[in-house]
Write a protein that holds these residues in place. Structure first.
Motif, PDB file in Angstrom:
ATOM      1  N   VAL A 174      72.244  37.855  22.155  1.00  0.00           N
ATOM      2  CA  VAL A 174      71.024  38.788  21.978  1.00  0.00           C
ATOM      3  C   VAL A 174      70.160  37.857  21.036  1.00  0.00           C
ATOM      4  CG1 VAL A 174      70.714  40.872  20.687  1.00  0.00           C
ATOM      5  CG2 VAL A 174      72.813  40.543  21.975  1.00  0.00           C
TER       6      VAL A 174
ATOM      7  N   ILE B  91      74.104  36.321  18.341  1.00  0.00           N
ATOM      8  CA  ILE B  91      72.688  36.855  17.838  1.00  0.00           C
ATOM      9  C   ILE B  91      72.086  35.912  17.183  1.00  0.00           C
ATOM     10  CG2 ILE B  91      71.685  38.725  16.586  1.00  0.00           C
ATOM     11  CD1 ILE B  91      73.975  40.464  16.660  1.00  0.00           C
TER      12      ILE B  91
ATOM     13  N   ALA C  76      73.773  45.987  18.984  1.00  0.00           N
ATOM     14  CA  ALA C  76      73.398  44.582  19.072  1.00  0.00           C
ATOM     15  C   ALA C  76      74.689  43.814  18.677  1.00  0.00           C
ATOM     16  CB  ALA C  76      72.156  44.425  18.201  1.00  0.00           C
TER      17      ALA C  76
ATOM     18  N   SER D  79      66.546  38.796  18.653  1.00  0.00           N
ATOM     19  CA  SER D  79      65.906  39.960  18.106  1.00  0.00           C
ATOM     20  C   SER D  79      65.364  39.850  16.789  1.00  0.00           C
ATOM     21  CB  SER D  79      66.883  41.356  17.596  1.00  0.00           C
ATOM     22  OG  SER D  79      66.187  42.323  17.645  1.00  0.00           O
TER      23      SER D  79
ATOM     24  N   LEU E 261      68.869  49.531  24.522  1.00  0.00           N
ATOM     25  CA  LEU E 261      69.894  48.540  24.669  1.00  0.00           C
ATOM     26  C   LEU E 261      71.213  48.883  25.175  1.00  0.00           C
ATOM     27  CD1 LEU E 261      70.753  45.836  23.590  1.00  0.00           C
ATOM     28  CD2 LEU E 261      71.257  46.469  21.498  1.00  0.00           C
TER      29      LEU E 261
END
Length: 505
Positions: A340, A245, A330, A342, A305
Motif C-alpha cells: 500500500v 505500507i 490500509a 499512501s 479501498l
C-alpha cells in the motif's frame, strides 16, 4: 523622391487557430506543418493563404500540438483589464473544453478570465486566487510555492468574474451563500489543463481558488525527482517489497502525489495488479486501474479501498489517509499481503508514526506493516541567469560544521538577499523573483527492527529519533543536513532554506 518612412515587416501568415487545430495544418514561414490526419480543405486553405509553394513537413500528434503552442502562444499578451467595457452578456455553460489560444471575441469579462487562465498556465502556476475585497478585486497566482500579485483594481466587476468562472465549471451562479466545488477542462494549444475550482462566501463576494493540474506534463521519472544515489536504491527496495505500507508525508503542495506516482512506476506492472483510489486523479497511468473518490455519493477513501481489495490487487495507492477508518483498512490490507502506497500529513518521518497512532492504528499494526516513510519539501531553485554569489558568513559556516559537512568557498543567493541590492532591471527569465523552478528535498527512513521495537513499546517521537540516531546518525539528521547539501551545490539559497524548513532547533 525618396520615401523617408521606415519599412515595417509584415506579420507572419497564420491560419485561425481553431481552423489549424481542427484541420491539422499550420503555416510556419515557408513550411507547411501537418498533423497525422490533415484535411484536404485545410491543405487548400493553407496554400491559398500562402500564395506560393510551401515545404511540407509531416509531424506526429504530439509534435503537431507542440508546434501549435509555439506558433500561437507567443506569451506576449499582457494581462490588461484596462479599457475593457465590462458588461455581462447572456452567458451559457460551455458545451466543450475551451482552448485558451482561440481568439476571444466575447464579452470583456470572458476575455479577462481567459487572460488570467492563460497567464496562470504560461507561468506554470499551481493555483489562481480570485479575491474580492471592499475596494475591488485582487488576483494572485502561486508560482513555485509563493503567491505573486497579478493585479488589484477597483474597476473590475468581481461578481461578474466569479459568475463567469462558475458558469465555466457548471456551478449554480444563483447560490452565493454556500461553498461550491467544480471542475473546468481547458486546453492551451497542445497542453491539457484540468482546473479544480472552489468557492468560499465572504463579506464582499465569493472568493475563488483554482488548482491547475497540467495533464500534458507527463509523469516524473524516479531518477528526475532529485534523489541521491542511496535514496534511489532505498526507494527501489521499498517499491519491490511484497507487502506493507509506504507513506509520503509533507505539507500541501510539497509533491507527495508526484512521488507516489513515481513509486508506482518502479513496481512491476506486468506481473502485479495495481489499483489506485484518488481525489482527484491527477494523471492517467497506463496499465493501472484508477478510481475517483466522490464523497457526495458516499464514495470515500475507506469505501473505495474496501472495494479495491475485492479486485485481487497486489499494489494499492490510496491518495491520502485522512481518517481512522481509512488508516485501519490500509493497515489491514498491508497485513494481508498487499503493498500500500499512501500519503499522510506529518512534519517528519517519525512524526508519521505518532499520526497513525492518533488515527487509532494499534502499535503492533504500525510496527508490523509500516515499511518506510518519505518526508519531502520543495525548495525554489535559484535562477541561473541572475543568481549572485558570496563567501559564507561565520553563522553559515557554523551550520555546515555542526553537521560535519565541508564548508563551500562560495554560496549563491537571489538578488536582494543577504543585503545585496536588487537588480536594476528585473530578470526576464524569472520575472525578477530570483528563482525558477523547484528542487525536491527528501528525508527517507526505512523502518528497521530497532525502530519496530520502539514502535511496539509505544515510544515517543523523541525516543524513536534517539534510537535512529544511535543506529544511523546520518538518517537522523533530518531536513537541515539535506538542505545544506543542496545549498552547497548552488541549487538554492539559505533564505529559501529558512523559508521552507525554518531554522534548526
Amino acid at each position: 523622391m525618396s520615401d523617408s518612412s521606415s519599412p515595417t515587416s509584415a506579420p507572419p501568415l497564420r491560419l485561425p487557430f481553431a481552423f489549424a487545430r481542427d484541420n491539422q495544418v499550420a503555416i510556419d514561414g515557408a513550411r507547411l506543418l501537418t498533423g497525422p490526419a490533415p484535411s484536404l480543405n485545410g491543405l487548400r486553405m493553407a496554400r491559398a493563404l500562402a500564395g506560393s509553394a510551401l515545404t511540407p513537413e509531416a509531424q506526429d500528434a504530439a509534435g503537431f500540438q507542440t508546434s501549435l503552442a509555439r506558433l500561437y502562444d507567443q506569451g506576449g499578451e499582457a494581462l490588461d483589464p484596462d479599457g475593457l467595457q465590462f458588461e455581462l452578456d447572456g452567458e451559457t455553460r460551455d458545451a466543450k473544453p475551451r482552448d485558451l489560444l482561440e481568439n476571444a471575441t466575447e464579452a470583456p469579462v470572458v476575455r479577462l478570465v481567459d487572460q488570467l487562465l492563460r497567464r496562470a498556465v504560461r507561468t506554470r502556476a499551481s493555483d489562481l486566487h480570485i479575491e474580492p475585497h471592499e475596494e475591488g478585486l485582487r488576483v494572485r497566482i502561486r508560482v513555485d510555492g509563493t503567491l505573486q500579485q497579478a493585479f488589484d483594481r477597483a474597476d473590475v466587476p468581481a461578481r461578474r468574474v466569479v459568475s463567469r468562472l462558475k458558469v465555466m465549471s457548471g456551478l449554480d451562479i444563483a447560490e452565493t451563500r454556500l461553498p461550491q466545488d467544480g471542475r473546468i477542462a481547458l486546453r492551451l494549444g497542445g497542453k491539457a489543463v484540468d482546473v479544480r475550482l472552489s468557492t468560499l462566501p465572504g463579506p464582499h463576494g465569493e472568493r475563488v481558488v483554482m488548482r491547475l493540474l497540467d495533464r500534458s506534463g507527463g509523469l516524473m521519472a524516479p531518477e528526475d525527482l532529485g534523489l541521491g544515489g542511496a535514496q534511489k536504491s532505498l526507494l527501489d527496495r521499498l517499491a519491490a517489497a511484497p507487502d506493507g505500507i509506504i507513506l509520503a508525508t509533507g505539507p500541501t503542495g510539497s509533491g507527495k502525489t508526484t512521488t507516489l506516482y513515481s513509486l508506482l512506476q518502479l513496481a512491476d506492472r506486468r506481473q502485479r495488479n495495481i489499483l489506485t483510489v484518488e481525489d482527484p486523479i491527477e494523471y492517467e497511468l497506463p496499465g493501472i486501474s484508477q478510481c475517483q473518490v466522490n464523497s457526495e455519493i458516499g464514495m470515500t477513501f475507506a469505501r473505495g479501498l474496501r472495494s479495491v481489495l475485492r479486485q485481487d490487487p497486489d499494489v494499492i495507492l490510496v491518495g491520502e489517509i485522512r481518517d481512522a477508518e481509512t488508516a485501519q483498512v490500509a493497515a489491514e490490507a498491508a497485513l494481508t499481503g498487499h503493498l500500500v502506497f499512501s500519503s499522510v500529513h506529518a512534519n517528519n518521518p517519525l512524526a508519521t508514526v505518532v499520526r497513525l497512532r492518533e488515527l487509532g492504528v494499534e502499535n503492533y499494526l504500525v510496527s508490523a506493516t509500516l515499511r518506510g516513510v518519505i518526508a519531502q519539501r520543495l525548495l525554489r531553485r535559484l535562477c541561473p541567469h541572475c543568481a549572485l554569489s558570496a563567501p559564507p558568513d561565520p553563522e553559515t559556516r557554523a551550520l555546515f560544521d555542526a553537521h560535519g559537512l565541508p564548508v563551500p568557498d562560495i554560496l549563491h543567493h537571489a538578488p536582494g538577499e543577504r543585503g545585496s541590492d536588487p537588480a536594476a532591471a528585473p530578470c526576464a527569465h524569472c520575472a525578477g523573483t530570483g528563482y525558477s523552478g523547484r528542487v525536491g528535498l527528501f528525508d527517507i527512513i526505512e523502518i528497521t527492527d530497532t525502530l519496530r521495537e520502539g514502535i511496539d513499546a509505544g515510544e515517543s517521537e523523541y525516543q524513536l529519533r534517539t534510537r535512529l540516531r544511535r543506529e544511523n546518525p546520518r538518517a537522523a539528521a533530518g531536513f537541515h543536513r539535506l538542505a545544506l547539501e543542496k545549498l552547497a551545490t548552488g541549487a538554492t539559497s539559505l533564505a529559501e532554506l529558512y523559508r521552507v524548513i525554518g531554522p534548526e532547533k
